[in-house]
Design a protein around this motif. Structure first.
Motif, PDB file in Angstrom:
ATOM      1  N   ASN A 161      33.682  31.710  37.076  1.00  0.00           N
ATOM      2  CA  ASN A 161      34.670  32.399  36.071  1.00  0.00           C
ATOM      3  C   ASN A 161      36.179  32.375  36.447  1.00  0.00           C
ATOM      4  O   ASN A 161      37.131  32.843  36.449  1.00  0.00           O
ATOM      5  CB  ASN A 161      34.585  33.911  35.836  1.00  0.00           C
ATOM      6  N   GLN A 176      39.609  30.932  36.122  1.00  0.00           N
ATOM      7  CA  GLN A 176      40.517  31.029  35.271  1.00  0.00           C
ATOM      8  C   GLN A 176      41.811  30.252  35.301  1.00  0.00           C
ATOM      9  O   GLN A 176      42.147  29.663  36.422  1.00  0.00           O
ATOM     10  CB  GLN A 176      41.039  32.581  35.443  1.00  0.00           C
ATOM     11  N   ARG A 177      42.225  29.713  34.160  1.00  0.00           N
ATOM     12  CA  ARG A 177      43.637  28.874  34.193  1.00  0.00           C
ATOM     13  C   ARG A 177      44.658  29.783  34.532  1.00  0.00           C
ATOM     14  O   ARG A 177      44.850  30.958  33.935  1.00  0.00           O
ATOM     15  CB  ARG A 177      43.797  28.320  32.811  1.00  0.00           C
ATOM     16  N   GLU A 178      45.646  29.148  35.489  1.00  0.00           N
ATOM     17  CA  GLU A 178      46.585  29.921  35.755  1.00  0.00           C
ATOM     18  C   GLU A 178      47.710  30.135  34.824  1.00  0.00           C
ATOM     19  O   GLU A 178      48.041  29.321  34.024  1.00  0.00           O
ATOM     20  CB  GLU A 178      47.156  29.231  37.196  1.00  0.00           C
TER      21      GLU A 178
END
Length: 813
Positions: A473, A475-477
């Motif tokens: 999972n 996540q894009r920052e």
């Protein structure tokens, strides 16, 4: 294709036209003496099809590199020639027996064949050719085949379209076509052959029921004198390279029916005790899908070859193979050896003798890649493999078998220096469907396959089974929101952007700018292509590319960016041919102003001039030293003068030359030759000279160098820029394991940089991870951003101004 692999064969389809009798030069030595296709059929006595060859000459004829090939009587558009490679020789006056497909009928076995294939010949009508070479023929007519100089002899029987002269009579399940005893060859099959009872004879003169006075009706084939570990040896190059081997024993551990077709065998009965010698090897079947199955006990004959992916001139290592194989299946359903569990390989990467490592004895307990080489062709298992390089469209993903080796906070493996190449990285490649996997994901449980060496990555686990894909999972920052008083400058390589790219790419890049970077004041762009992208027609303008990108940002809720750039000279800046790649600036006119000074073009160098005691640019935007050969076939840096809150900031957009031409870090030469560094060193020197010109006029000048420098923070190019302390590479302000913006072959590394003058002391910096770690990417680079307080040029004044700005920022919260 495998153009660099010796002795390979491929099946090629061609269209068939009308039949014309062939006229070829009669053979004076080796020729076809008998053809039989009814073996094992109803009414047949013999259980197997065969082709018998004979030598009418006075000297032995080598069959190495020859083949027997078959095509049906009336080939169609998709019909292909079947191929049986040959090895050995025919003594003068002797015969050579090639056994083909075996049926379920018949009661009499062939004598021990001299070669074995799997071609299922027609019992009535067809064509057999003796061919100099193992590549499948492409001719489909008698005339075309007569013109093919590879064909040494050819026999058409029954209604065969492809024939010499007229075809011999049709055969039946109990009959064959035999050449007369004198082996006459008039190139008329009907005149040279007669139909009668089959009389197959091998090179020993044995016939069905003949030979030994009390023959074994089904003699067991015996292993030859070479084992797999003899083939692999204790170095990377086989001691038997180029030599022929006979009846090498092994159990089939895996097969591959597409791409580089073949199968793996492993010696389970006679392994040696030397940890350097692998007990597995790949058997390359070229254009033919392997006819064996996992669990088959086989004896393989063929030629040992070292296949170098990418070509012999390249720096890659090789894969040891058995090529042009002939395989005897001794038994089926045998247990497959337990895979070697691979984990925690040595931290050392490769020896570095200052040249080729190929003849060095392996040290698998000392070097990680020596360890992998010692398992080449061997069935291995990796448990709970963590992804360190995202999956791609080629069915590849990078994992680590040393999970704690330079691990970063997002699950990747950071590349810290030239002498720490991360030995635990291993490419997994599968012929099946590979789930989309991001960095940090895990293939839970066992991933099993054979170790091989491939192009683009080196040591590879050719997966036969994959562990269960488990998402981390990731996540894009989203970077922090800048303060009102901070100037934000970002760099973003948008990967060959042009108007023909799908709108989705523009939208995703725009979302990265507005959402993830929070709409920086200045965005330095790399890899902007011209208005028609890779079309090579002299167009160099990029206004349509930039307009489409700007519109996409507005549609995502971002500012209406203005831009500045300079069109390059056609085909002079490298990159994709016809794309006219360049750097440029986006800037938000509501936050920052651009100081325009006309006169900049692709060849005019920008100069530093002094006015009122401060530095300014002679042209803005302007290219830095564009005629310097340091920038040959590479993007020229673009300098721009900006104003933010009355303070001048010089921003330079950069895209140094690529690493193309450098030797692979996993290659045969160690340390690898990094030839591209020479040009980047020159580019860094030119760029550094420009910044020193600014300092010579104004030591307090605010300078930001941004872009894709195509090099690491520990590289000579970066040290040229920052070595004297006047400039600082912001990537070094991060913890060591967070210094990356790009993932290549499982190494999290940095090519992109923000470099600032030392007088800018108030800043926050961020690499915003939104692309490089993900299987689904808008670009292969992650953007970077700095939020900074430009200096007034006087440190004492800075303290007062910054204190007031802090107060205002606080009141606006």
């Amino acid at each position: 294709m495998r153009p660099t692999l010796p002795v390979v064969g491929t099946a090629v389809a061609a269209l068939v036209l009308a039949a014309v009798p062939a006229v070829a030069a009669p053979s004076t030595d080796a020729l076809i003496s008998e053809v039989y296709g009814g073996g094992g059929n109803s009414g047949a006595t013999l259980t197997q099809d065969f082709v018998e060859l004979a030598n009418k000459g006075t000297s032995a004829v080598s069959l190495d590199g020859f083949s027997v090939q078959y095509i049906s009587a009336t080939p169609g558009a998709t019909t292909q020639w079947g191929v049986t490679p040959l090895t050995g020789s025919i003594a003068p006056g002797k015969t050579f027996l090639v056994a083909e497909a075996k049926g379920t009928g018949g009661t009499v076995e062939l004598p021990a064949p001299d070669a074995t294939g799997t071609i299922a010949m027609s019992g009535t009508n067809g064509t057999i050719a003796l061919v100099s070479g193992t590549a499948a023929l492409t001719c489909k007519t008698a005339a075309d085949c007569a013109a093919d100089t590879r064909i040494k002899d050819l026999v058409g029987y029954g209604t065969a379209v492809v024939r010499e002269g007229s075809a011999t009579g049709a055969l039946s399940n109990p009959t064959s076509a035999s050449r007369a005893t004198a082996l006459g060859d008039t190139d008329d099959n009907s005149a040279d052959f007669t139909v009668g009872n089959p009389t197959p004879t091998n090179s020993k003169g044995e016939t069905p029921g003949g030979g030994d006075p009390d023959p074994d009706p089904d003699p067991d084939p015996t292993p030859g004198d070479k084992r797999v570990h003899d083939i692999q040896g204790v170095t990377r190059i086989s001691p038997l390279n180029g030599q022929k081997v006979t009846n090498v024993p092994g159990v089939v551990t895996g097969t591959r029916a597409s791409g580089d077709r073949g199968f793996w065998i492993q010696d389970v009965t006679g392994p040696d005790a030397d940890p350097r010698t692998s007990e597995g090897v790949f058997v390359y079947t070229a254009g033919t899908a392997p006819a064996v199955a996992v669990g088959d006990s086989v004896l393989v004959s063929g030629t040992i070859a070292e296949y170098r992916p990418g070509g012999e001139a390249g720096s890659n290592q090789t894969l040891t193979e058995i090529t042009a194989p002939t395989t005897i299946t001794v038994s089926k359903g045998n247990p497959v050896p337990a895979p070697v569990v691979v984990k925690n390989v040595p931290a050392g990467y490769l020896p570095a003798p200052g040249g080729s490592i190929e003849q060095l004895p392996l040290e698998p307990a000392k070097y990680g890649l020596d360890y992998f080489e010692s398992l080449e062709g061997t069935l291995v298992q990796v448990d709970d493999a963590r992804v360190v390089g995202p999956s791609n469209t080629f069915g590849e993903v990078w994992v680590t078998v040393n999970p704690d080796q330079n691990r970063n906070q997002r699950g990747g493996t950071t590349y810290p220096s030239y002498d720490q190449q991360n030995s635990g990285r291993l490419k997994i490649k599968t012929a099946g469907t590979l789930p989309a996997a991001n960095v940090g994901d895990v293939f839970a449980g066992a991933t099993v396959g054979a170790i091989e060496y491939t192009n683009f990555g080196g040591y590879t686990l050719a997966a036969l089974t994959l562990g269960a894909h488990t998402s981390s999972n990731l996540q894009r920052e989203i970077t922090a929101q800048q303060k009102e008083s901070e100037l934000s400058v970002a760099t973003y390589n948008v990967e060959n952007l042009d108007p023909s790219d799908p709108q989705d790419k523009f939208d995703r890049l725009a979302d990265g700018v507005t959402t993830n970077l929070r709409s920086p004041d200045v965005v330095v762009l790399e890899e902007i292509q011209d208005n028609n992208g890779a079309t090579n027609d002299g167009v160099v303008a990029a206004d349509q590319t930039l307009q489409k990108f700007s519109d996409a940002i507005v549609a995502k809720g971002g500012p209406r960016y203005q831009w500045r750039q300079i069109d390059p000279e056609n085909l002079k800046d490298g990159g994709e041919p016809g794309g006219n790649i360049r750097v440029g600036f986006f800037f938000n006119p509501q936050r920052v102003s651009f100081v325009d000074r006309p006169g900049g073009d692709f060849k005019t160098p920008v100069q530093v001039v002094k006015k009122n005691g401060r530095a300014q640019l002679s042209v803005s935007p302007g290219r830095i030293d564009p005629l310097n050969d340091a920038w040959a076939n590479s993007r020229k840096p673009l300098a721009g003068e900006f104003k933010f809150r009355g303070r001048t900031v010089f921003v330079v957009a950069n895209h140094f030359n690529s690493k193309g031409g450098d030797e692979a870090i996993h290659g045969r030469n160690q340390p690898p030759n990094r030839t591209s560094e020479v040009q980047r060193a020159k580019q860094a020197t030119a760029l550094k000279a420009f910044t020193e010109q600014l300092r010579a006029v104004d030591k307090g000048a605010n300078v930001v160098l941004a872009g894709d420098l195509n090099d690491y923070q520990f590289s000579p190019a970066l040290k040229t820029l920052t070595g004297d302390g006047n400039l600082k590479a912001l990537i070094e302000s991060l913890p060591a394991n967070e210094r990356y913006s790009y993932v290549f072959e499982g190494n999290s590394q940095t090519l992109d940089h923000l470099v600032m003058s030392k007088n800018i002391t108030r800043f926050s910096y961020d690499v915003v991870h939104i692309n490089a770690e993900f299987a689904d990417q808008a670009s292969d680079h992650d953007p970077q951003i700095v939020r900074a307080r430009p200096s007034t040029g006087d440190a004492n004044v800075d303290r007062i101004v910054f204190a007031l700005e802090d107060l205002i920022d606080c009141l606006k919260k």
